[in-house]
Design an enzyme around this catalytic site. Structure first.
Site, PDB file in Angstrom:
ATOM      1  N   THR A 191       0.855  -1.186   0.000  1.00 45.52           N
ATOM      2  CA  THR A 191       0.000   0.000   0.000  1.00 45.52           C
ATOM      3  C   THR A 191       0.891   1.236   0.000  1.00 45.52           C
ATOM      4  O   THR A 191       1.649   1.457   0.942  1.00 45.52           O
ATOM      5  CB  THR A 191      -0.920   0.002   1.229  1.00 45.52           C
ATOM      6  OG1 THR A 191      -1.698  -1.191   1.243  1.00 45.52           O
ATOM      7  CG2 THR A 191      -1.838   1.214   1.217  1.00 45.52           C
ATOM      8  N   LYS A 210      -0.047   4.353   8.799  1.00 45.67           N
ATOM      9  CA  LYS A 210       0.511   4.629   7.471  1.00 45.67           C
ATOM     10  C   LYS A 210      -0.590   4.730   6.406  1.00 45.67           C
ATOM     11  O   LYS A 210      -0.642   5.698   5.633  1.00 45.67           O
ATOM     12  CB  LYS A 210       1.489   3.519   7.075  1.00 45.67           C
ATOM     13  CG  LYS A 210       1.964   3.594   5.612  1.00 45.67           C
ATOM     14  CD  LYS A 210       2.860   2.435   5.244  1.00 45.67           C
ATOM     15  CE  LYS A 210       2.134   1.140   5.062  1.00 45.67           C
ATOM     16  NZ  LYS A 210       1.430   1.032   3.749  1.00 45.67           N
ATOM     17  N   LYS A 244      -6.812   1.373  -3.721  1.00 48.07           N
ATOM     18  CA  LYS A 244      -6.488   0.843  -2.389  1.00 48.07           C
ATOM     19  C   LYS A 244      -6.695   1.916  -1.317  1.00 48.07           C
ATOM     20  O   LYS A 244      -7.130   1.609  -0.197  1.00 48.07           O
ATOM     21  CB  LYS A 244      -5.045   0.340  -2.358  1.00 48.07           C
ATOM     22  CG  LYS A 244      -4.603  -0.247  -1.008  1.00 48.07           C
ATOM     23  CD  LYS A 244      -5.425  -1.471  -0.609  1.00 48.07           C
ATOM     24  CE  LYS A 244      -5.088  -1.985   0.798  1.00 48.07           C
ATOM     25  NZ  LYS A 244      -3.746  -2.549   0.913  1.00 48.07           N
TER      26      LYS A 244
END
Length: 294
Positions: A95, A239, A171
């Site tokens: 990601t 994150k 995503k």
């Protein structure tokens, strides 16, 4: 396409690599941890002693790493990309921010290779079952070439377009919902705790009612454990939701729910629990309610 290098044999990467081997690919995997390399070897794969060995002469290499910076260091800082077979393809499944993926893809192409932007969703359960959702972006012929590789790891492979970063964008949207669902599930279960409700009974109710979500069903039981197994760490969502907020900022799109969820995960990480399972975002609510947050 027969020979695959695989970098990052963590809780998701290892079962993904094993599934590639089950599908008939010759898999050579590398991880800094010797036990992870040994686990792949025990499952029938080949353990590489270095990044160069994992890349050497492979038709493609899968990068299941932490972030774009780590991928860049592997490919260019440690010059592993130069070890790929001519025309070999790098498949980035981490990601990452869309802009970072696009920039990395340009460098890979300039070096004579191609990059497939292919982040995944489905967690450890999906990785083990080979049922991940994979959001892929690459030039169509490149996507077609790696499709059998992606099919070995996921039950839903969605072509998002020919521009690197389009997979990463999908995503980001996915992670917004995952993070928000996880945070609100923790809020509900923490309320049940605070009110003295039987939490196991409450979890059974909400998991099978209109209130349910995939994240609740997958993480809910672990929220109620003192020391649950780590399948995805709190810091991963710190994150990922940071990436979501960056995408929203670039698009000038207000994302108040994502921002709140990010702060909750950040607060738990700040208490020293960043490496704990992400279900422990419930600790943020326990702390707000003046209860034991750990």
């Amino acid at each position: 396409m027969k020979t695959i290098g695989f970098v990052g044999l963590g809780s998701m990467g290892l079962p993904m690599a094993i599934n590639l081997g089950k599908a008939g690919f010759a898999v050579t995997g590398f991880d800094l941890r010797a036990e992870a390399r040994g686990a792949l070897q025990a499952a029938g794969g080949e353990a590489a002693g270095s990044l160069a060995e994992a890349f050497s002469g492979r038709d493609a290499v899968v990068l299941m790493v932490v972030n774009a910076g780590q991928a860049e260091d592997i490919l260019f800082g440690q010059a592993a990309l130069a070890q790929l077979a001519p025309g070999g393809i790098a498949i980035l499944m981490a990601t990452c921010p869309p802009a970072a993926v696009a920039a990395l893809a340009a460098r890979v192409e300039a070096a004579g290779h191609m990059l497939v932007d292919a982040p995944v969703s489905g967690g450890v359960v999906g990785a083990e079952a080979g049922s991940l959702t994979i959001m892929a972006a690459a030039r169509r012929p490149v996507f077609d070439a790696v499709k059998p590789v992606l099919d070995a790891m996921g039950s839903k492979v969605v072509f998002m377009g020919e521009e690197p970063g389009q997979g990463a964008t999908a995503k980001a949207v996915n992670q917004l919902l995952c993070g928000a669902h996880l945070a609100i599930a923790a809020e509900a279960l923490s309320l049940a705790e605070k009110l003295g409700v039987d939490t196991q009974a409450m979890l059974d109710i909400v998991s099978g009612s209109a209130a349910s979500s995939w994240m609740l069903r997958d993480r809910g039981a672990r929220m109620l454990e003192r020391e649950p197994r780590v399948t995805s760490a709190v810091d991963i969502f710190v994150k990922d939701l940071g990436i979501v907020l960056e995408a929203g900022r670039d698009a000038k799109a207000a994302l108040p729910m994502a921002a709140l969820a990010h702060q909750l995960f950040l607060s738990v990480s700040g208490r020293g629990l960043g490496a704990h399972d992400d279900s422990q975002v419930i600790a943020a609510y326990r702390a707000l309610q003046g209860r034991d947050a750990t």
